[in-house]
Design a protein around this motif. Sequence first.
Motif, PDB file in Angstrom:
ATOM      1  N   MET A   1       0.843  -1.194   0.000  1.00  0.00           N
ATOM      2  CA  MET A   1       0.000   0.000   0.000  1.00  0.00           C
ATOM      3  C   MET A   1       0.882   1.250   0.000  1.00  0.00           C
ATOM      4  O   MET A   1       1.863   1.325   0.733  1.00  0.00           O
ATOM      5  N   THR A   2       0.521   2.204  -0.821  1.00  0.00           N
ATOM      6  CA  THR A   2       1.267   3.449  -0.890  1.00  0.00           C
ATOM      7  C   THR A   2       0.348   4.611  -0.533  1.00  0.00           C
ATOM      8  O   THR A   2      -0.868   4.542  -0.692  1.00  0.00           O
ATOM      9  N   ILE A   3       0.959   5.673  -0.072  1.00  0.00           N
ATOM     10  CA  ILE A   3       0.175   6.825   0.341  1.00  0.00           C
ATOM     11  C   ILE A   3      -0.305   7.614  -0.880  1.00  0.00           C
ATOM     12  O   ILE A   3       0.378   7.693  -1.904  1.00  0.00           O
ATOM     13  N   ASP A   4      -1.486   8.148  -0.785  1.00  0.00           N
ATOM     14  CA  ASP A   4      -2.058   9.026  -1.798  1.00  0.00           C
ATOM     15  C   ASP A   4      -1.177  10.288  -1.865  1.00  0.00           C
ATOM     16  O   ASP A   4      -0.972  10.957  -0.853  1.00  0.00           O
ATOM     17  N   PRO A   5      -0.643  10.635  -3.033  1.00  0.00           N
ATOM     18  CA  PRO A   5       0.243  11.805  -3.117  1.00  0.00           C
ATOM     19  C   PRO A   5      -0.401  13.095  -2.618  1.00  0.00           C
ATOM     20  O   PRO A   5       0.267  13.913  -1.971  1.00  0.00           O
ATOM     21  N   GLU A   6      -1.687  13.293  -2.908  1.00  0.00           N
ATOM     22  CA  GLU A   6      -2.361  14.507  -2.445  1.00  0.00           C
ATOM     23  C   GLU A   6      -2.523  14.484  -0.928  1.00  0.00           C
ATOM     24  O   GLU A   6      -2.375  15.519  -0.265  1.00  0.00           O
ATOM     25  N   THR A   7      -2.804  13.316  -0.375  1.00  0.00           N
ATOM     26  CA  THR A   7      -2.877  13.194   1.084  1.00  0.00           C
ATOM     27  C   THR A   7      -1.527  13.503   1.706  1.00  0.00           C
ATOM     28  O   THR A   7      -1.437  14.189   2.731  1.00  0.00           O
ATOM     29  N   SER A   8      -0.472  13.002   1.091  1.00  0.00           N
ATOM     30  CA  SER A   8       0.879  13.278   1.572  1.00  0.00           C
ATOM     31  C   SER A   8       1.153  14.778   1.580  1.00  0.00           C
ATOM     32  O   SER A   8       1.724  15.322   2.540  1.00  0.00           O
ATOM     33  N   ARG A   9       0.732  15.456   0.529  1.00  0.00           N
ATOM     34  CA  ARG A   9       0.921  16.902   0.462  1.00  0.00           C
ATOM     35  C   ARG A   9       0.166  17.606   1.583  1.00  0.00           C
ATOM     36  O   ARG A   9       0.687  18.537   2.214  1.00  0.00           O
ATOM     37  N   GLN A  10      -1.073  17.153   1.853  1.00  0.00           N
ATOM     38  CA  GLN A  10      -1.864  17.752   2.923  1.00  0.00           C
ATOM     39  C   GLN A  10      -1.201  17.538   4.285  1.00  0.00           C
ATOM     40  O   GLN A  10      -1.199  18.439   5.131  1.00  0.00           O
ATOM     41  N   ILE A  11      -0.650  16.356   4.492  1.00  0.00           N
ATOM     42  CA  ILE A  11       0.031  16.071   5.763  1.00  0.00           C
ATOM     43  C   ILE A  11       1.239  16.979   5.930  1.00  0.00           C
ATOM     44  O   ILE A  11       1.512  17.473   7.033  1.00  0.00           O
ATOM     45  N   ASP A  12       1.963  17.232   4.836  1.00  0.00           N
ATOM     46  CA  ASP A  12       3.153  18.084   4.907  1.00  0.00           C
ATOM     47  C   ASP A  12       2.803  19.509   5.327  1.00  0.00           C
ATOM     48  O   ASP A  12       3.672  20.245   5.821  1.00  0.00           O
ATOM     49  N   GLU A  13       1.549  19.899   5.147  1.00  0.00           N
ATOM     50  CA  GLU A  13       1.117  21.243   5.536  1.00  0.00           C
ATOM     51  C   GLU A  13       0.827  21.339   7.032  1.00  0.00           C
ATOM     52  O   GLU A  13       0.716  22.452   7.570  1.00  0.00           O
ATOM     53  N   LEU A  14       0.691  20.195   7.700  1.00  0.00           N
ATOM     54  CA  LEU A  14       0.340  20.189   9.116  1.00  0.00           C
ATOM     55  C   LEU A  14       1.562  20.419   9.997  1.00  0.00           C
ATOM     56  O   LEU A  14       2.689  20.095   9.622  1.00  0.00           O
ATOM     57  N   SER A  15       1.316  20.940  11.179  1.00  0.00           N
ATOM     58  CA  SER A  15       2.342  21.018  12.208  1.00  0.00           C
ATOM     59  C   SER A  15       2.161  19.804  13.113  1.00  0.00           C
ATOM     60  O   SER A  15       1.251  19.768  13.948  1.00  0.00           O
ATOM     61  N   LEU A  16       2.989  18.803  12.914  1.00  0.00           N
ATOM     62  CA  LEU A  16       2.867  17.588  13.708  1.00  0.00           C
ATOM     63  C   LEU A  16       3.523  17.784  15.072  1.00  0.00           C
ATOM     64  O   LEU A  16       4.375  18.644  15.249  1.00  0.00           O
ATOM     65  N   SER A  17       3.113  16.976  16.030  1.00  0.00           N
ATOM     66  CA  SER A  17       3.631  17.107  17.388  1.00  0.00           C
ATOM     67  C   SER A  17       4.036  15.742  17.909  1.00  0.00           C
ATOM     68  O   SER A  17       3.930  14.736  17.210  1.00  0.00           O
ATOM     69  N   SER A  18       4.507  15.727  19.131  1.00  0.00           N
ATOM     70  CA  SER A  18       4.846  14.458  19.782  1.00  0.00           C
ATOM     71  C   SER A  18       3.712  13.979  20.677  1.00  0.00           C
ATOM     72  O   SER A  18       3.828  12.957  21.349  1.00  0.00           O
ATOM     73  N   ASP A  19       2.580  14.721  20.697  1.00  0.00           N
ATOM     74  CA  ASP A  19       1.422  14.315  21.494  1.00  0.00           C
ATOM     75  C   ASP A  19       0.818  13.031  20.934  1.00  0.00           C
ATOM     76  O   ASP A  19       0.975  12.725  19.752  1.00  0.00           O
ATOM     77  N   PRO A  20       0.107  12.267  21.753  1.00  0.00           N
ATOM     78  CA  PRO A  20      -0.624  11.110  21.229  1.00  0.00           C
ATOM     79  C   PRO A  20      -1.491  11.532  20.054  1.00  0.00           C
ATOM     80  O   PRO A  20      -2.064  12.625  20.046  1.00  0.00           O
ATOM     81  N   LEU A  21      -1.589  10.650  19.057  1.00  0.00           N
ATOM     82  CA  LEU A  21      -2.303  10.966  17.825  1.00  0.00           C
ATOM     83  C   LEU A  21      -3.650  10.252  17.793  1.00  0.00           C
ATOM     84  O   LEU A  21      -3.715   9.033  17.939  1.00  0.00           O
ATOM     85  N   LEU A  22      -4.714  11.017  17.584  1.00  0.00           N
ATOM     86  CA  LEU A  22      -6.063  10.467  17.446  1.00  0.00           C
ATOM     87  C   LEU A  22      -6.575  10.818  16.061  1.00  0.00           C
ATOM     88  O   LEU A  22      -6.783  11.991  15.741  1.00  0.00           O
ATOM     89  N   VAL A  23      -6.760   9.805  15.222  1.00  0.00           N
ATOM     90  CA  VAL A  23      -7.233  10.000  13.857  1.00  0.00           C
ATOM     91  C   VAL A  23      -8.672   9.512  13.760  1.00  0.00           C
ATOM     92  O   VAL A  23      -8.976   8.387  14.167  1.00  0.00           O
TER      93      VAL A  23
END
Length: 217
Positions: A1-23
């Motif tokens: 399975m590979t990531i959707d390129p547009e989804t990858s681009r959207q993720i790159d716009e986010l400020s990720l943290s070290s907090d627990p992740l809830l999706v």
Amino acid sequence: MTIDPETSRQIDELSLSSDPLLVLDVDDVILEFIRPFPEYLRTRGFELKLESFGLNGNVTDLASGDRVSNETVAQLVDAFFEVQHDWQALAEDASETIARLSKASQVVLLTAMPHRYRQTRRTLLDQLEMHYPLLTTERAKGPAIQRLRGEHQRPVAFVDDMYYNLVSVRDTVEDAHLFHLMADNSVRTLMPPIPEGVTAVEHWKEAGEKIARSLQI
């Protein structure tokens, strides 16, 4: 399975943290879908008769009584997304529960829908005061959540109403905590057995307690 390129681009716009992740999935998890969609179909001259789990094969033409093709179902779903703001409402207790969880975790919404409807959904969620980051994907959700997790080996929880999305995440992020939740539980009897490693929850209050324990927040 590979990531959707547009989804990858959207993720790159986010400020990720070290907090627990809830999706969180959106349709039939945060927003009601299976309740308003049949009402919408009737306005278009169609009817949803759920004899099996899924939309394909269960939509009929009101005039002829014939089942419509999968292509027609897809077109109807797309048309529904265009006017979702007129039909979809928040699932019971979703807003309050997610707000509490967001105080100690990074909440991200991940919806499986054509990218062209992302802004329409963003507008609706903002109207409902659900201002969490929104990602769209047209591929499997597992690689997207793996990318979202980032370099930090932080705890991950994922909530969805579709088993195949939960399995995708289970097979990609092996230590993720997986929860099956439906805004409308009436179709549970049509579903196959719950996959191994997935916890079924009946409503958001139950989900909130179990998610908090799994993320230790």
